[in-house]
Design an enzyme around this catalytic site. Structure first.
Site, PDB file in Angstrom:
ATOM      1  N   ASP A 198       0.858  -1.178   0.000  1.00  0.00           N
ATOM      2  CA  ASP A 198       0.000   0.000   0.000  1.00  0.00           C
ATOM      3  C   ASP A 198       0.905   1.241   0.000  1.00  0.00           C
ATOM      4  O   ASP A 198       2.090   1.149   0.315  1.00  0.00           O
ATOM      5  CB  ASP A 198      -0.878  -0.055   1.252  1.00  0.00           C
ATOM      6  CG  ASP A 198      -1.767   1.160   1.400  1.00  0.00           C
ATOM      7  OD1 ASP A 198      -2.332   1.613   0.391  1.00  0.00           O
ATOM      8  OD2 ASP A 198      -1.898   1.656   2.537  1.00  0.00           O
ATOM      9  N   ASP A 249      -0.345   5.044   0.968  1.00  0.00           N
ATOM     10  CA  ASP A 249      -0.634   6.050   1.990  1.00  0.00           C
ATOM     11  C   ASP A 249      -0.515   5.474   3.394  1.00  0.00           C
ATOM     12  O   ASP A 249      -1.073   4.410   3.700  1.00  0.00           O
ATOM     13  CB  ASP A 249      -2.029   6.629   1.789  1.00  0.00           C
ATOM     14  CG  ASP A 249      -2.125   7.451   0.510  1.00  0.00           C
ATOM     15  OD1 ASP A 249      -1.272   8.330   0.299  1.00  0.00           O
ATOM     16  OD2 ASP A 249      -3.059   7.204  -0.285  1.00  0.00           O
ATOM     17  N   SER A 305      -2.325   0.774  -4.668  1.00  0.00           N
ATOM     18  CA  SER A 305      -2.905   1.769  -3.778  1.00  0.00           C
ATOM     19  C   SER A 305      -4.311   2.183  -4.191  1.00  0.00           C
ATOM     20  O   SER A 305      -4.621   2.246  -5.381  1.00  0.00           O
ATOM     21  CB  SER A 305      -1.992   3.010  -3.768  1.00  0.00           C
ATOM     22  OG  SER A 305      -2.594   4.091  -3.096  1.00  0.00           O
ATOM     23  N   LYS A 314      -7.131  -5.041  -4.960  1.00  0.00           N
ATOM     24  CA  LYS A 314      -5.808  -5.299  -4.386  1.00  0.00           C
ATOM     25  C   LYS A 314      -5.557  -6.806  -4.294  1.00  0.00           C
ATOM     26  O   LYS A 314      -4.463  -7.287  -4.611  1.00  0.00           O
ATOM     27  CB  LYS A 314      -5.692  -4.650  -3.006  1.00  0.00           C
ATOM     28  CG  LYS A 314      -5.624  -3.129  -3.049  1.00  0.00           C
ATOM     29  CD  LYS A 314      -5.178  -2.558  -1.718  1.00  0.00           C
ATOM     30  CE  LYS A 314      -4.966  -1.056  -1.803  1.00  0.00           C
ATOM     31  NZ  LYS A 314      -4.271  -0.502  -0.633  1.00  0.00           N
ATOM     32  N   ASN A 363      -9.166  -1.511   3.359  1.00  0.00           N
ATOM     33  CA  ASN A 363      -9.116  -1.953   1.961  1.00  0.00           C
ATOM     34  C   ASN A 363      -7.904  -2.838   1.667  1.00  0.00           C
ATOM     35  O   ASN A 363      -7.778  -3.391   0.579  1.00  0.00           O
ATOM     36  CB  ASN A 363      -9.136  -0.758   1.011  1.00  0.00           C
ATOM     37  CG  ASN A 363      -7.972   0.191   1.211  1.00  0.00           C
ATOM     38  OD1 ASN A 363      -7.500   0.401   2.318  1.00  0.00           O
ATOM     39  ND2 ASN A 363      -7.519   0.796   0.132  1.00  0.00           N
TER      40      ASN A 363
END
Length: 298
Positions: free
Chosen positions: A88, A90, A176, A221, A247
């Protein structure tokens, strides 16, 4: 012994007492503990053990070290080193939530950050929350993205993680729910092989308030993890995924080593492997790399 518990702390914070307490906790839970092997002085060490399921070992040692700045990750010794990294962006590869920082350029950081927190903790539908937040930025000049990027900082340990895994033959992908404007730059700076994310639509130099379809969310993802593993001819056991938000849960659960990194409460509670205190170097120590083997982006 066929299993290993890796203890990792912020640099200089791991003590012999932490190792002794961990070994005692494993024995008290009914297992065996061997002699600790240092990976980085006062930062990380491997503690071989046997006779306990991984989940039991994790729980016993975390309970014994509660309140101490030490992370513990138990694994089978076989197959520790992973050949695919899915990360990921962020609050994982970078220290901030780039959409929240971008919202600051529109004077909406507080409002949009509140939505982000709820979405990342699984309280809101990811796709709906993303469209809502982007819609609030309609009309924002594209120069705001450049200003946001200029203040975006890499997470400590990110350079070593990607460079070291790549140097040892692993494929590295940034996946992401954020935006290509940022993932492309982060991927280039850190040396990821590729990046996958969402697209902010714009016209005449301003954001339209819309996101390109399809949205890359939770299921995407997981799909990307499985697709890249298939392309490399890898079993999912040979993969490593890291993230902090709801997520990320599906890919964390499917990867051979899925690490919740300084994660939101719902993610930390669901993931077996967690890093709450150390930096991203922890993911290398968990694979058995000593600090002497670490690489950096050149």
């Amino acid at each position: 012994m066929e299993k290993v518990l890796t203890l990792i702390a912020p640099r200089g914070a791991l003590s012999p007492d932490h190792l002794a307490k961990a070994a005692a906790a494993l024995r008290a839970a009914g297992g065996e503990a061997g002699t600790a092997q240092p990976l980085s002085e006062a930062e990380a060490a491997d503690l071989p053990f046997g006779g306990l399921p991984l989940e039991v070992a994790d729980r016993a040692v975390r309970d014994a070290l509660a309140g101490q700045p030490v992370d513990a990750i138990a694994q089978d010794v076989a197959g520790r080193r992973k050949r695919l990294l899915i990360a990921d962006m962020d609050s994982t590869m970078v220290t901030s939530e780039t959409l929240d920082e971008l919202a600051g350029e529109a004077g909406l950081k507080e409002e949009i950050s509140a939505i982000t927190r709820r979405a990342m903790n699984g309280e809101l539908d990811f796709e709906g929350a993303l469209r809502e937040r982007v819609g609030m930025l309609k009309g924002l000049a594209l120069e705001a993205l450049e200003r946001t990027w200029a203040t975006t900082e890499l997470m400590p340990g990110a350079e070593e993680l990607v460079a070291t895994m790549r140097a040892h033959g692993a494929r590295c992908a940034l996946v992401s729910g954020g935006f290509t404007f940022f993932t492309g730059r982060v991927a280039e700076k850190l040396g990821f092989h590729e990046h996958h994310s969402n697209t902010l639509l714009h016209e005449a130099g301003r954001l339209t308030g819309q996101v390109g379809d399809p949205i890359l969310g939770r299921n995407a993802k997981l799909v990307t993890l499985k697709r890249l593993a298939g392309e490399e001819g890898l079993d999912l056991a040979e993969t490593l995924a890291v993230g902090d938000g709801a997520n990320d849960l599906d890919m964390l659960g499917a990867a051979g080593l899925g690490v919740a990194f300084k994660a939101k409460p719902v993610v930390a509670a669901a993931a077996r492997a967690r890093v709450d205190h150390a930096d991203l170097r922890a993911l290398l120590f968990a694979q058995g790399y000593p600090s002497a083997a670490f690489r950096r982006v050149v």
